[in-house]
Design a protein around this motif. Structure first.
Motif, PDB file in Angstrom:
ATOM      1  N   VAL A 267       0.453  -1.136  -0.147  1.00 52.28           N
ATOM      2  CA  VAL A 267       0.196   0.048   0.013  1.00 52.28           C
ATOM      3  C   VAL A 267       1.362   1.525   0.111  1.00 52.28           C
ATOM      4  O   VAL A 267       1.491   1.567   1.392  1.00 52.28           O
ATOM      5  N   ASN A 269       1.491   4.798   0.678  1.00 47.56           N
ATOM      6  CA  ASN A 269       0.960   5.942   1.832  1.00 47.56           C
ATOM      7  C   ASN A 269       1.411   7.297   1.352  1.00 47.56           C
ATOM      8  O   ASN A 269       2.596   7.375   1.916  1.00 47.56           O
ATOM      9  N   ASP A 286      -0.173  11.830   5.956  1.00 44.28           N
ATOM     10  CA  ASP A 286      -0.501  10.625   4.919  1.00 44.28           C
ATOM     11  C   ASP A 286      -1.384  10.627   4.918  1.00 44.28           C
ATOM     12  O   ASP A 286      -2.707  11.056   5.187  1.00 44.28           O
ATOM     13  N   GLN A 287      -1.371   9.924   2.954  1.00 46.30           N
ATOM     14  CA  GLN A 287      -2.836   9.788   3.037  1.00 46.30           C
ATOM     15  C   GLN A 287      -4.031   8.719   3.998  1.00 46.30           C
ATOM     16  O   GLN A 287      -4.823   8.711   3.990  1.00 46.30           O
ATOM     17  N   TYR A 288      -2.712   7.281   4.716  1.00 45.62           N
ATOM     18  CA  TYR A 288      -3.750   6.765   5.672  1.00 45.62           C
ATOM     19  C   TYR A 288      -3.771   6.406   7.247  1.00 45.62           C
ATOM     20  O   TYR A 288      -1.947   7.017   7.129  1.00 45.62           O
ATOM     21  N   ASP A 289      -3.515   6.818   7.847  1.00 45.59           N
ATOM     22  CA  ASP A 289      -3.562   6.626   9.183  1.00 45.59           C
ATOM     23  C   ASP A 289      -2.830   5.416   9.168  1.00 45.59           C
ATOM     24  O   ASP A 289      -3.244   4.353   8.324  1.00 45.59           O
TER      25      ASP A 289
END
Length: 291
Positions: A267, A269, A286-289
């Motif tokens: 993934v 990020n 960040d795009q995702y935690d």
């Protein structure tokens, strides 16, 4: 299945019951009533733990064959399957509509599937059932009996007959021990003295040494996934561009305890930067935690 032989076996019954209904239907039959019978017979098959029930056209109640002209063409029978599916739970429809050229006339055998485990079959949003030969609403006790079926069955805990410890990945087992020790620090010292069989029992991945589906999913070797067919053990990572066009992909299988980390590493990020009022320096997130 030999439809003619099965018709003869149905005709030999003492009478109609919750799983078999005879109708003359010489030329036509009310579509809504047909759907109600579908719902009722499907639910009764489930409650009787049988794979299907039968609705028979071209036969009167006394089991005399009178013949039927209902849905004479194959195309019309296929249309009827679709029309039934449009008004039932989860688009359930006839398994098959068997046509029998009986000496006394044409007979149709509607093979109706049992309602799926935990899901009563509805027709137009209403549940139907049978009390002997009678058609009526499915009573609340029967509805709840079907709905609670899934609660009483844990698919993941089922024993995989024939599977052994040799079907499990040793690296995955060691990782499982590390995770178990973190989750159960009071057992960390005892863990050092447990053999693999004892550990897996303690971790509830096996039952008295017997391999469960959970053990295969989390710890199984890639080639061991066949033990839980037709269920799929595959997780697929897909990379798409901004237009949704697939650019890359990769499949991951057992042991999933290790595969999830490989998937996580795939993934991307990405960093997002945005300006806050009152400063020239952008903030980065960040795009995702990470959890």
């Amino acid at each position: 299945m030999n439809a003619e032989e099965h018709l003869n076996s149905l005709l030999s019954l003492a009478g109609e019951n919750e799983l078999v209904e005879f109708k003359e239907a010489k030329k036509q039959f009310d579509f809504n009533k047909l759907g109600q019978y579908f719902s009722a017979l499907s639910n009764e098959a489930n409650l009787s733990n049988l794979p299907h029930a039968w609705l028979v056209f071209g036969v009167e109640n006394k089991h005399n064959v009178v013949g039927t002209e209902y849905i004479a063409s194959l195309a019309r029978r296929n249309d009827l399957k679709r029309e039934i599916a449009e008004k039932t739970t989860n688009r359930l429809t006839f398994i098959n509509i068997h046509e029998v050229a009986h000496p006394q006339g044409r007979v149709l055998l509607f093979e109706i599937p049992a309602a799926p485990q935990g899901i009563p079959t509805a027709w137009n949003g209403h549940y139907f059932g049978r009390d002997g030969e009678s058609l009526g609403p499915l009573n609340i006790e029967e509805i709840e009996r079907i709905r609670t079926q899934n609660k009483a069955y844990d698919w993941s805990a089922a024993i995989v007959n024939g599977a052994t410890l040799d079907d499990l990945d040793s690296t995955a087992i060691e990782q499982a021990k590390i995770s178990y020790a973190k989750k159960n620090p009071k057992q960390a010292d005892n863990l050092q003295h447990w053999d693999t069989k004892t550990f897996l029992n303690k971790a509830k991945l096996t039952i008295n040494g017997a391999i469960t589906r959970t053990a295969i999913l989390l710890l199984g070797k890639p080639e061991s996934s066949h033990w839980i067919n037709p269920a799929s053990t595959t997780i697929t990572w897909i990379l798409k561009d901004k237009d949704g066009i697939e650019k890359d992909y990769e499949h991951f299988s057992c042991p999933l305890l290790l595969s999830v980390n490989d998937i996580f590493n795939k993934v991307r990020n990405l960093k997002y930067r945005y300006m806050i009022e009152g400063t020239l320096f952008p903030e980065e997130v960040d795009q995702y935690d990470p959890y």
